[in-house]
Design an enzyme around this catalytic site. Structure first.
Site, mmCIF file in Angstrom:
data_model
loop_
_atom_site.group_PDB
_atom_site.id
_atom_site.type_symbol
_atom_site.label_atom_id
_atom_site.label_comp_id
_atom_site.label_asym_id
_atom_site.label_seq_id
_atom_site.Cartn_x
_atom_site.Cartn_y
_atom_site.Cartn_z
ATOM 1 N N ASP A 167 -58.026 -5.641 -6.440
ATOM 2 C CA ASP A 167 -58.184 -4.657 -7.353
ATOM 3 C C ASP A 167 -57.596 -3.421 -6.804
ATOM 4 O OD1 ASP A 167 -59.531 -3.508 -9.981
ATOM 5 O OD2 ASP A 167 -60.675 -2.663 -8.483
ATOM 6 N N GLU A 194 -55.040 -19.133 7.479
ATOM 7 C CA GLU A 194 -55.603 -20.340 8.412
ATOM 8 C C GLU A 194 -56.230 -21.257 7.710
ATOM 9 O OE1 GLU A 194 -58.995 -18.174 10.086
ATOM 10 O OE2 GLU A 194 -57.575 -16.480 11.041
HETATM 11 C C1 GLC Z 1 -58.788 -1.707 -11.991
HETATM 12 C C2 GLC Z 1 -59.659 -2.716 -12.892
HETATM 13 C C3 GLC Z 1 -60.339 -1.778 -13.805
HETATM 14 C C4 GLC Z 1 -61.143 -1.087 -13.126
HETATM 15 C C5 GLC Z 1 -60.718 -0.359 -11.963
HETATM 16 C C6 GLC Z 1 -61.811 0.311 -11.105
HETATM 17 O O1 GLC Z 1 -57.708 -0.972 -12.532
HETATM 18 O O2 GLC Z 1 -58.680 -3.653 -13.489
HETATM 19 O O3 GLC Z 1 -60.740 -2.531 -14.886
HETATM 20 O O4 GLC Z 1 -61.946 0.041 -13.725
HETATM 21 O O5 GLC Z 1 -59.636 -0.934 -11.160
HETATM 22 O O6 GLC Z 1 -62.158 -0.700 -10.289
#
Ligand code: GLC
Length: 585
Positions: free
Chosen positions: A231, A298
């Protein structure tokens, strides 16, 4: 069955795919995979509380196998106060009781692996929840102490310290800083949160943070996961000194410089870039991914890292998938391209060229849990910046029939392309964005942080319809549903479509079966001349693919019909339709 185990960690392996044998470089599964995103909250609810859960997902896995996908990516199911749909993690190594337990995850993973489906989990390293013990300890720690240094705490400006340390805005609206209160009640330091105030950003320059996340990666790898979707993989390192920055008006809410996502400017170049903000796409992120790559390597089997990185231009994004970094990155330029022939060809060409220049497969994606579903987005009639969402008062309401038609055509084109494709739950049913959600049901922090000015992303997160005649359309046994499902969704339900020729579900199943049969994911494409600007015509192996983005019907060449997104009348491809043919010899 092989058990993977890393040195010095407890033997807590779930099942591992039998195919965990070394693959010939260049033929790894992820290079051609179709990966299906499950948003756990909205997929299937076994407990009946109106919120989807792991047992619900496990119970529906055979349906995913029947669809013909290769892997499932689960959005976060970790312990969380759920202020941002679980992207606010309070414990990276446990399951939120809303979704079940670690045993439920193990059962899910075993079932997926038995069906031959790989499992990718979401890693949220840019920020934690403010409920995380690491942040609570940081708050309790003294200013300037190692405890505080896990996150980005700074003094405010001005004599009272009541002006935020810089002018950065949160992606969700409002300032990116929140002031703390000291134990004696006086106003304290500020902390940075690029997203909601409940999502404080880590300081990734701090080796302590890096060490914690290595342990998190190992925790899930030891449990047999096949990879991670990372993310905000463009956000973890901030420019030295946290300098002020004013984003250009058109840079989109992720600041990724998605240039002209709706194609309203006729000549805009996909490669044009906005200046790099001091909080996105900093060079320092790459050493983190190199470190993670070594760690993943790994482990036996082809475990993968997938970047959610809103980076523009694509040539820069390619740095995230260099051979010693991540394996894949989402192709948001493709997602943001309008349904117009020249633009589609250009973005496809550029994607294949740029990703292959670093030895990575291109990826393709049309929908996810953050964007307006493509069955609506492709028929919007006014600009709608990414992240803003659409609601009842939005200008340029989508045209539903046109949207579905274009979505089917666009998906059929996407699934013929070489590389790896990402599907978002419900797109195989042709689900539209839900526009008329009652305001009081909305949960996206974007909605709250902009006082309702932006609707946000709830409209693409409405629970799935499985059975036309069941309560909550089969999503939940009690009829509960955390967001209300539209009353007219019965025709979209899975059981209304399975086995029904011409349904969107059968179109996806056929496309995925043919894609596998003709190895299109490992193929390469050549453009076919003579069709006119608005027609995307290509050859991938023996398969001819013709997508008509224009308004004029197209006469098809002779060949065996493999698939069509709309019924053909007299060998003619109508507008907003795609066909696959086997060339006549
Ligand atoms: C990313 C996720 C989104 C979230 C953001 C903060 O963009 O896809 O849904 O709100 O990160 O974590």
């Amino acid at each position: 069955m092989t058990i993977t185990q890393s040195e010095g960690t407890a033997a807590v392996a779930n099942s591992v795919l039998p195919a965990r044998i070394p693959t010939v470089p260049g033929t790894e599964w992820w290079r051609s995979a179709v990966i299906y995103q499950v948003y756990p909250r909205s997929f299937a609810d076994a407990s009946g509380d109106g919120i989807g859960d792991l047992q619900g997902i496990t119970s529906r896995l055979p349906h995913l196998a029947q669809l013909g996908i290769d892997a499932v990516w689960l959005s976060p199911f970790f312990t969380s106060p759920q202020r941002d749909g679980g992207y606010d993690v309070a414990d990276y190594c446990d399951v939120d009781p809303l979704f079940g337990t670690l045993d439920d995850f193990a059962a899910f993973e075993d079932a997926a692996h038995e069906l031959g489906l790989r499992v990718i989990v979401d890693l949220v390293p840019n920020h934690s929840s403010s409920d995380h013990v690491w942040f609570q300890e940081a708050l309790a720690a003294a200013e300037g102490s190692p405890g505080r240094a896990r996150y980005l705490f700074r003094d405010g400006k001005g004599p009272e310290g009541n002006i935020p340390p810089n002018n950065w805005d949160s992606v969700f609206g409002g300032p990116a800083w929140t002031r703390t209160t000291n134990p004696d009640g006086s106003a304290g330091q500020w902390y940075l949160h690029l997203f909601d105030s409940s999502q404080p950003d880590f300081d990734w320059q701090n080796p302590w943070v890096r060490e914690q996340f290595r342990a998190v990666l190992r925790f899930w790898l030891d449990r047999g996961v096949d990879g991670f979707r990372v993310d905000v993989a463009h956000g973890m390192i901030k420019a030295e000194g946290l300098p002020d920055y004013t984003a250009p008006a058109d840079s989109g809410s992720m600041g990724g410089g998605q240039v002209d996502p709706l194609g309203l400017e006729p000549e805009v170049q996909v490669t044009e870039a906005a200046p790099t903000p001091p909080y996105w796409a900093q060079d320092g992120v790459h050493e983190i991914y190199r470190d993670w790559r070594e760690l993943l390597d790994e482990y036996s089997g082809d475990r993968v890292l997938v970047a959610e990185a809103w980076v523009d231009p694509m040539a820069k994004l390619a740095q995230w998938v260099r051979p010693d970094e991540m394996h894949q990155a989402f192709n948001f330029a493709y997602l943001g391209t309008t349904w117009t022939g020249p633009r589609m060809r250009r973005v496809i060409d550029e994607s294949l060229e740029v990703f292959s220049s670093v030895g990575a497969p291109s990826t393709w994606v049309l929908s996810n849990h953050d964007v307006v579903r493509h069955a609506s987005r492709l028929a919007l009639t006014a600009e709608n910046p990414q992240g803003h969402g659409i609601g009842p008062a939005s200008p340029g309401q989508p045209l539903p029939e046109l949207g579905l038609r274009r979505a089917r055509a666009a998906s059929a084109l996407m699934l013929a392309l070489p590389g790896s494709a990402y599907l978002y739950q419900g797109e195989e049913l042709g689900l539209p964005e839900v526009i008329n959600l009652p305001d009081e049901s909305r949960l996206d922090p974007t909605w709250f942080r902009t006082n309702g000015e932006r609707y946000g992303r709830d409209g693409c997160r409405v629970p799935l319809p499985w059975e036309a005649n069941a309560t909550a359309f089969g999503f939940s046994p009690t009829g509960e549903s955390w967001l209300p499902q539209p009353a007219d969704w019965a025709p979209f339900a899975r059981d209304s479509q399975i086995g029904v020729a011409g349904s969107t579900l059968e179109l996806y199943r056929l496309a995925l079966a043919l894609r596998a049969e003709y190895q299109l994911g490992f193929g390469s494409i050549g453009w076919l001349p003579g069709y006119g600007e608005e027609v995307v015509a290509l050859q991938n192996g023996p398969v001819t693919v013709i997508a008509n983005t224009g308004t004029v019907p197209v006469e098809l060449p002779v060949g065996e019909l493999l698939l069509c997104s709309e019924e053909l009348v007299g060998g003619i491809l109508s507008p907003d339709a795609t066909v696959w043919l086997l060339a006549a010899h």
